[in-house]
Design an enzyme around this catalytic site. Structure first.
Site, PDB file in Angstrom:
ATOM      1  N   GLU A   1     -17.688  17.060  44.558  1.00  0.00           N
ATOM      2  CA  GLU A   1     -16.776  18.198  44.531  1.00  0.00           C
ATOM      3  C   GLU A   1     -15.867  18.098  43.312  1.00  0.00           C
ATOM      4  O   GLU A   1     -15.510  16.998  42.886  1.00  0.00           O
ATOM      5  CB  GLU A   1     -15.963  18.124  45.818  1.00  0.00           C
ATOM      6  CG  GLU A   1     -14.985  19.180  46.092  1.00  0.00           C
ATOM      7  CD  GLU A   1     -14.442  19.038  47.517  1.00  0.00           C
ATOM      8  OE1 GLU A   1     -15.105  19.501  48.460  1.00  0.00           O
ATOM      9  OE2 GLU A   1     -13.373  18.456  47.677  1.00  0.00           O
TER      10      GLU A   1
ATOM     11  N   HIS B   1     -10.515  22.262  49.829  1.00  0.00           N
ATOM     12  CA  HIS B   1     -10.029  20.920  50.165  1.00  0.00           C
ATOM     13  C   HIS B   1      -8.849  20.496  49.305  1.00  0.00           C
ATOM     14  O   HIS B   1      -8.699  20.925  48.163  1.00  0.00           O
ATOM     15  CB  HIS B   1     -11.156  19.893  49.975  1.00  0.00           C
ATOM     16  CG  HIS B   1     -12.286  20.118  50.917  1.00  0.00           C
ATOM     17  ND1 HIS B   1     -13.593  20.139  50.502  1.00  0.00           N
ATOM     18  CD2 HIS B   1     -12.303  20.351  52.236  1.00  0.00           C
ATOM     19  CE1 HIS B   1     -14.369  20.370  51.546  1.00  0.00           C
ATOM     20  NE2 HIS B   1     -13.609  20.502  52.604  1.00  0.00           N
TER      21      HIS B   1
ATOM     22  N   ALA C   1     -27.207  10.156  33.672  1.00  0.00           N
ATOM     23  CA  ALA C   1     -27.407   8.794  34.164  1.00  0.00           C
ATOM     24  C   ALA C   1     -28.751   8.631  34.863  1.00  0.00           C
ATOM     25  O   ALA C   1     -29.180   7.508  35.126  1.00  0.00           O
ATOM     26  CB  ALA C   1     -26.281   8.422  35.120  1.00  0.00           C
TER      27      ALA C   1
ATOM     28  N   VAL D   1     -30.363  16.308  39.413  1.00  0.00           N
ATOM     29  CA  VAL D   1     -29.277  17.281  39.578  1.00  0.00           C
ATOM     30  C   VAL D   1     -29.853  18.679  39.376  1.00  0.00           C
ATOM     31  O   VAL D   1     -30.438  18.960  38.327  1.00  0.00           O
ATOM     32  CB  VAL D   1     -28.156  17.012  38.557  1.00  0.00           C
ATOM     33  CG1 VAL D   1     -27.013  18.021  38.733  1.00  0.00           C
ATOM     34  CG2 VAL D   1     -27.622  15.589  38.705  1.00  0.00           C
ATOM     35  N   PRO D   2     -29.713  19.552  40.365  1.00  0.00           N
ATOM     36  CA  PRO D   2     -30.226  20.918  40.190  1.00  0.00           C
ATOM     37  C   PRO D   2     -29.350  21.710  39.216  1.00  0.00           C
ATOM     38  O   PRO D   2     -28.297  21.226  38.797  1.00  0.00           O
ATOM     39  CB  PRO D   2     -30.128  21.510  41.595  1.00  0.00           C
ATOM     40  CG  PRO D   2     -29.013  20.753  42.249  1.00  0.00           C
ATOM     41  CD  PRO D   2     -29.043  19.373  41.661  1.00  0.00           C
TER      42      PRO D   2
END
Lengths: 424, 617
Positions: B236, B278, B300, B304-305
Site C-alpha cells: 500500500e 488506512h 528486484a 508485479v502486474p
C-alpha cells in the site's frame, strides 16, 4: 487519519507548555496566533511586549518556505503589524499551485541572531530519528553534509554525552554545546510525552540573552493519541486542513454524516465534470478501484474518490448514494456520452451485502429520471454475506426502472467492472 | 530494524489454541465453527479474559456445547492454560496497549493479534519493540488477523463459513499471502482461490503506519514454511517497507516466487494530502508512492502486474508454472462436514419450526414499535387513551366504551387508599419503618389482600351474579348462604351502617345508575341488603361488594357472554382492580414514612394482653 500537522502558533504553545513543565522555560514563548476573530485593538493588553515593536508577522497556514516566498514581515512596529494584518487577513493567495485564503497569521518578537541551527525529530518504526545541523535556515537543503543523525530506539532514553558525540560533533563552542545538548534533551522529551510523529525547528537560534529560541517550528501529531493527551494538548487548538483545501457542498455534507455515525463515509470530488463515478465499499477496495481507473489511462475522467464502510445503516447509505447521484447527474456529459457509476467492493467479511444495497436502491429509485437523462450506466460488483440476494435486488431494479445495471459477484475479478465500463 | 525473531516459521497449526481477550460471542463461535469444518480434534479457543466477568462462556463445538472459562486477567488465563500460545486481543484502542503488553509478558504466549483500530503509534511501536526483544509476534493493530487454511483462524478472519468453503480456506493450498489491509483479505483469499489451489496462510498486518509485524517478516517466515510454494503480497502507498522485500529478493533471502502489488497508484492524480482508507496510506515522500515501490519490487525480481486488474492473471500464471514444474501437486478435495445450523439460522432460512413455550395475546414488543392488543403505543399516546382503556385492553382484551373505562378509573381512585390503619397500609408502614425498600414494603402490604381485606370483590360478584341469574328471592338467597355457613361476601362493615352510610358506595351506585345501560345485578343486591339490614344495621352493601356487583353489570353492558364473565371472575380479575388501586395508596404510605425518616415500629406493650400463665394445651 493519523498524522495531523498543527499551526506554528499552536506548536509553540505546546512546546512551551512542555518545556515550562520540565522547568526548562521560565515562561511561554512569545508568539500569538491571529485570525479574523482576533481583536487587534485590545491585543497589547494581554501581550504587552507587542507595544515594544520589533515584530515578525508570518502566515500560519501549514505551508513552509515563507521566507523564500517573501511572505514574512521582519522587525516592524505594532502599528505597522496591525495595519499589515488588517490588510492581509483573509487575503486570497496562490501558494505552491493552490489557491486559498491566508486567514491565520502568527506574530512574534523579532529575534536578532547570528547562528541558525536545524533540528528535526521523526518517528520511524523502531526508533525516533534526531537530526541536527549547526547550519540551519533556508539553505539547509544545500548544507546536507552538515546534518548529523542519531537514532533513539523507541521507549529508550539516551545520555547527554552520547547526544554531544553523535549530534553536536560539529559545534566547537563548549558553552553553546552544553546549552544545545540540554535544549535538545528537553525538546525530545516534549516529542515523546506529547505523542508527536515529527518536529522540525528550522531554524532555531541563540539569542543575545544566551537562550535557545525556535524561530520556526513545525509539528505533526498522532491524532489517535487524543484520548490520552487531553491534559497536554488542551482544547485550545484544532487540526487545520492543508492550505487551499476547500470542501465542496457534497464533501461537507458527507463529512457531517461521517461525524454522526460510527460507520465511515468519505467523499472527495476530484472533477465534477468527470464521467466516471465510484461508490465503493471499504478503504482498501476504494483505492484499488481508483488505481485501476488511473492505470487503465482514465485518471482525467475520474470524478470522485470515496468509500463507505463499517456497516452504515440504510439512511446513511441512502444519503451517501443520493449525494453522489445528485452531483453526477447535475449536468449531462458535454459530448453526450454516457456517465458511469461503479458500485464496487470486495468480498465483505460480515457486512450483509443486501442490507447495504437497500439504501443505495432507495436513492437510485429517487433519481431514476435524472439517471436516465444523464445516460448513467451502473456496474455492480460485490461479494460476502447474503451477496446473492443483494445482486438479485440490483438486477431486478435495473429491469424495473429500465436503467442499465450490470451485476457481478465474487466469481468475477473485483476490477473487471472498471475495464467493462471503460469500454463504453 | 533487523529482525531478531527466533521462533519457528509456523505460528499456527491445527493444534494451536488461543485465549480471547473480550467476550466476543460471534467471533469465538466463528472460530469454533471453522474448527469443526476443518475437523480439528480440539477447539481453537480455550479461555476468555474479561475484566468484569467470571464464570463460563457457553459455545458450540460442532453439535456439542462446551464451556470456556472466563478469567479476569490475561495472566490468570495463561497460567491455567499454558497450552495456548496465541492471544487474540479485542480490547478497545484505549486498552490495547496495556493488555497486549500483559499478554507479551506471559511465557506461554508467543503470538498476540491486536484487532483495535486507532492505537496510538508510539504504543504500537513500543509493543513491537517488546515483541522483538522477546522473540514473539504481534499481528496488528487495526486488523482482522489472518488464518492458516484448515488449521487455525484468528477471530473474524475469512468471513462466514460459506465464504471459508468458497475460498478454499478449509484445507491448505500452496500460497502464502500477506497484506496490510484486513478488509481486502477476504477478497484476496477469493482471488487466490480462483486462480490457484488456495492459501496455506494469509495474514493482514493492519492498516496503521507502524504495524506490530511487517510484510517482510511474514514473507521470510513463509520462505521457511515448506508447505508454502509461492507468495502473494498486497502492499500500500505510504511507508518504505516494500523496499525490504525487494532487498530480500535481490539478496536471495527470498527464493520462492513473489507476486506483488502496491495499491495507491492513483495517488499522483489525487490532492497531495488526501488520506486514503488506512491510517498509514499517505505517501510522505517520493519513495513512498505506490509507483516507486511497484517499480522497486519489479526490478528486484518480484512478479508485479501493470495494475490490480491483471493481478489475478499473474497469480494464475505463477501457480500454473509451479504445477508444471511439479513443485505443486494439486491434491484431492477433502469432504466437508456439514456445519449444523443454529436454531436462529435455520429459522431465518425457513428450515425449522417449533411450538412456542409461551403464548402472548395482549402485547408485542418484538416489532419496531410496542403494541397493546395490536395498537401501536404511538397511537395510544397520540389519541389520549386512558388508563381505563389500557386496563380493558390488557386485562379483558377489549376496547371498552367510555362509560365503562370511566367507571374503572373511578374504582381505582376510590380504592386507592383507606388510611393507615387498614391491614395493607399498616403492614406496608411497618415494613417501611423496618428499613425495607419500596418493593419489599409494598409486597408486605399486598400480601394482606385476601378474603377478609379487599378480596371480597370476586366473591361478591360471583354469589350475587348467581343469585340474580337464578332469579332467587332475596330472602332465599340470604337463607341459602346462611345454611351453608357462608358469610355473604360484600355485605357488612366494621364501622359503617345504614345510618352512617359509606360515601364511596353511594358515589359508585350513583355513577352506575347514571351511566350504565342497566344495573340489574346491583338492583338484586340492593334487595338483598334490605333483608340483611333487618338483621343488623351494619350489614350494608360494602365497597367491595358494590364494586364486584357493578363490575358484573359493567361486563354485561360491554357485551361479554355469561361464560366469559364467569371466567373473568374466576381468574381473580376483579380483585386485581382493588390490588392495583390500593397499591397507589400503599406506595404513598411507604414514601410518607420514608420522607419522615420514621424509626422502627414497635407495638406498645400496653396494647398486648399477656396471658402466658394459662394452662398448656
Amino acid at each position: 487519519m493519523a498524522h495531523r500537522a498543527i499551526r506554528e502558533a499552536d506548536a509553540k504553545r505546546l512546546l512551551s507548555r512542555s518545556l515550562k513543565a520540565q522547568g526548562f522555560f521560565k515562561e511561554y514563548l512569545r508568539s500569538i496566533g491571529v485570525d479574523a476573530s482576533t481583536d487587534l485593538e485590545t491585543l497589547p493588553r494581554s501581550y504587552p511586549w507587542l507595544a515594544g515593536g520589533h515584530l515578525v508577522v508570518k502566515p500560519d497556514m501549514l505551508f513552509g518556505k515563507r521566507g523564500k516566498k517573501n511572505m514574512v514581515q521582519l522587525d516592524i512596529s505594532w502599528t505597522d503589524a496591525k495595519k499589515f494584518l488588517k490588510a492581509n487577513i483573509g487575503k486570497k493567495e496562490k501558494v505552491d499551485g493552490k489557491e486559498g485564503k491566508l486567514d491565520h497569521w502568527i506574530v512574534e518578537p523579532f529575534v536578532p541572531h547570528k547562528e541558525e541551527f536545524y533540528l528535526s525529530i521523526r518517528a520511524s518504526n523502531g526508533s525516533d530519528t534526531l537530526m541536527f545541523s549547526p547550519m540551519g535556515g533556508i539553505n539547509i537543503e544545500s548544507n546536507k553534509d552538515s546534518v548529523k543523525t542519531m537514532e533513539v530506539p523507541v521507549g529508550e532514553g539516551f545520555d547527554v554525552e552520547t547526544l554531544k558525540e553523535k549530534l553536536l560533533v560539529g559545534v566547537k563552542d563548549k558553552v553553546l554545546k552544553e546549552h544545545l545538548a540540554d535544549f535538545i534533551m528537553h525538546v525530545n522529551k516534549f516529542f515523546v510525552d506529547y505523542d508527536l510523529v515529527s518536529l522540525e525547528m528550522n531554524p532555531f537560534t541563540y539569542t543575545q540573552e544566551k537562550t535557545l529560541r525556535p524561530l520556526d517550528l513545525r509539528v505533526v501529531l498522532d491524532d489517535t493519541a487524543a484520548f490520552q493527551q487531553q491534559a497536554n494538548w488542551g482544547k485550545d487548538f484544532s487540526f487545520p486542513e492543508a492550505f487551499g483545501t476547500v470542501k465542496g457542498k457534497e464533501e461537507q455534507y458527507i463529512a457531517e454524516l461521517d461525524a454522526k455515525t460510527g460507520a465511515s463515509l468519505k467523499l472527495k470530488i476530484l472533477n465534477p465534470e468527470g464521467r466516471i463515478w465510484t461508490m465503493v465499499a471499504g478503504g482498501g477496495a476504494s483505492v484499488i478501484y481508483a488505481d485501476t481507473i488511473a492505470d487503465l489511462g482514465h485518471a482525467d475522467e475520474m470524478a470522485n474518490y470515496g468509500e463507505y464502510s463499517g456497516n452504515p445503516n440504510r439512511e446513511m447509505t441512502r444519503e451517501y448514494a443520493r449525494t453522489i447521484l445528485e452531483a453526477m447527474t447535475r449536468n449531462p456529459d458535454k459530448k453526450g456520452r454516457p456517465k458511469i457509476l461503479l458500485i464496487g467492493g470486495g468480498v465483505a467479511n460480515f457486512t450483509d451485502v443486501a442490507k447495504t444495497f437497500d439504501g443505495i436502491i432507495d436513492a437510485i429509485r429517487e433519481y431514476k429520471t435524472a439517471i436516465q437523462k444523464s445516460k448513467v450506466k451502473i456496474f455492480v460488483r460485490r461479494g460476502g454475506p447474503n451477496y446473492k440476494e443483494g445482486l438479485r435486488m440490483m438486477r431486478n431494479l435495473g429491469e424495473e426502472l429500465k436503467i442499465p445495471i450490470e451485476v457481478y459477484g465474487p466469481e468475477t475479478h473485483m476490477t473487471y467492472i472498471v475495464r467493462k465500463a471503460l469500454e463504453q | 530494524m533487523a529482525t531478531k525473531k527466533t521462533s519457528s516459521a509456523k505460528l499456527f497449526s491445527d493444534k494451536t489454541q488461543s485465549i480471547i481477550y473480550g467476550v466476543q460471542t460471534a467471533a469465538i463461535q466463528r472460530m469454533l465453527d471453522f474448527d469443526f469444518v476443518v475437523r480439528r480434534s480440539t477447539p481453537s479457543v480455550v479461555a476468555v479474559v474479561d475484566k468484569t466477568s467470571t464464570g463460563y462462556h457457553k459455545v458450540f463445538f460442532g453439535e456439542k456445547e462446551i464451556l470456556l472459562p472466563i478469567y479476569r486477567t490475561i495472566e490468570g488465563a495463561a497460567k491455567k492454560h499454558p497450552e495456548a500460545d496465541v492471544l487474540i486481543n479485542f480490547a478497545s484502542f484505549r486498552q490495547a496497549y496495556v493488555t497486549s503488553m500483559e499478554a507479551l509478558q506471559q511465557p506461554s504466549i508467543r503470538t498476540v493479534a491486536i484487532i483495535a483500530e486507532g492505537v496510538p503509534e508510539r504504543s504500537a511501536r513500543m509493543l513491537r519493540k517488546r515483541a522483538l526483544e522477546l522473540g514473539k509476534w504481534i499481528i496488528g493493530p487495526a486488523t482482522v488477523g489472518g488464518l492458516r487454511a484448515g488449521a487455525f483462524k484468528i477471530g473474524n478472519s475469512g468471513g462466514t463459513i460459506e465464504n471459508i468453503i468458497d475460498s478454499k480456506l478449509h484445507r491448505p493450498g500452496s500460497v502464502g499471502f500477506v497484506s496490510k489491509s484486513g478488509g481486502m483479505s477476504n477478497e484476496m483469499f477469493n482471488v487466490i482461490a480462483q486462480n490457484t489451489n488456495g492459501i496455506v496462510e494469509g495474514i493482514a498486518i493492519g492498516g496503521d503506519r507502524f504495524a506490530g509485524s511487517t510484510l517482510i517478516e511474514h514473507l521470510l517466515r513463509f520462505e521457511k514454511d515448506s508447505e508454502i510454494k509461492m507468495m502473494v503480497v498486497l502492499g500500500e502507498v505510504g511507508g518504505t517497507e516494500e523496499y525490504r522485500i525487494a532487498d530480500a529478493i535481490k539478496e536471495g533471502r527470498i527464493k520462492k516466487p513473489v507476486v506483488a502489488w502496491v495499491t495507491g497508484t492513483c495517488s499522483e492524480y489525487m490532492p497531495k494530502d488526501l488520506q486514503f482508507g488506512h491510517a498509514g496510506a499517505l505517501a510522505e515522500g517520493e519513495n513512498e508512492t505506490a509507483k516507486a515501490k511497484n517499480k522497486a519490487l519489479r526490478d528486484a525480481g518480484a512478479i508485479v502486474p501493470d495494475s490490480f486488474d491483471d493481478y489475478d492473471v499473474k497469480i494464475r500464471e505463477t501457480y500454473e508454472a509451479l504445477v508444471k514444474k511439479g513443485t505443486i501437486k494439486p491434491a484431492e478435495e477433502p469432504p466437508i462436514p456439514n456445519l449444523p445450523m443454529t436454531y436462529a439460522e435455520a429459522r431465518k432460512a425457513h428450515q425449522v419450526r417449533k411450538p412456542a413455550n409461551i403464548v402472548c395475546t395482549i402485547s408485542n414488543d418484538s416489532g419496531d414499535e410496542l403494541t397493546y392488543l395490536g395498537t401501536q403505543i404511538s397511537k395510544i399516546i397520540r389519541e389520549n387513551y386512558t388508563l381505563g382503556d389500557i386496563i380493558g385492553m390488557l386485562w379483558l382484551r377489549k376496547r371498552l366504551p367510555e362509560w365503562a373505562t370511566q367507571f374503572i378509573e373511578k374504582v381505582l381512585i376510590i380504592t386507592a387508599d383507606h388510611g393507615p390503619c387498614v391491614s395493607g397500609a399498616h403492614n406496608a408502614i411497618v415494613a417501611a419503618r423496618a428499613g425495607r425498600d419500596l418493593v419489599s414494603s409494598l409486597a408486605s402490604g399486598i400480601l394482606t389482600v385476601g378474603p377478609r381485606f379487599g378480596g371480597a370483590i370476586d366473591g361478591a360478584a360471583k354469589h350475587f351474579k348467581a343469585g340474580w341469574e337464578n332469579d332467587m328471592k332475596p330472602e332465599v338467597f340470604v337463607e341459602d348462604l346462611n345454611s351453608k355457613g357462608i358469610k355473604i361476601p360484600g355485605i357488612g362493615h366494621l364501622v359503617k351502617s345504614a345510618q352512617n352510610p359509606d360515601m364511596r358506595v353511594e358515589l359508585l351506585k350513583k355513577l352506575a345508575k347514571k351511566s350504565f345501560p342497566a344495573t340489574e345485578c346491583l338492583n338484586f343486591a340492593l334487595k338483598v341488603e334490605k333483608v340483611t339490614l333487618q338483621k343488623r344495621n351494619n350489614l350494608i352493601l360494602n365497597v367491595d361488594g358494590c364494586i364486584g356487583i357493578l363490575m358484573v353489570d359493567l361486563l354485561l353492558g360491554c357485551g361479554f357472554s355469561n361464560e366469559e364473565i364467569n371466567t373473568i371472575i374466576d381468574n381473580g380479575t376483579l380483585n386485581g382492580l382493588f390490588l392495583l388501586g390500593r397499591s397507589i395508596g400503599m406506595i404513598g404510605h411507604i414514601l410518607d414514612q420514608k420522607r419522615q425518616k420514621s424509626g422502627l415500629y414497635r407495638h406498645p406493650y400496653d396494647d398486648v394482653l399477656f396471658l402466658d400463665d394459662i394452662a398448656e394445651y
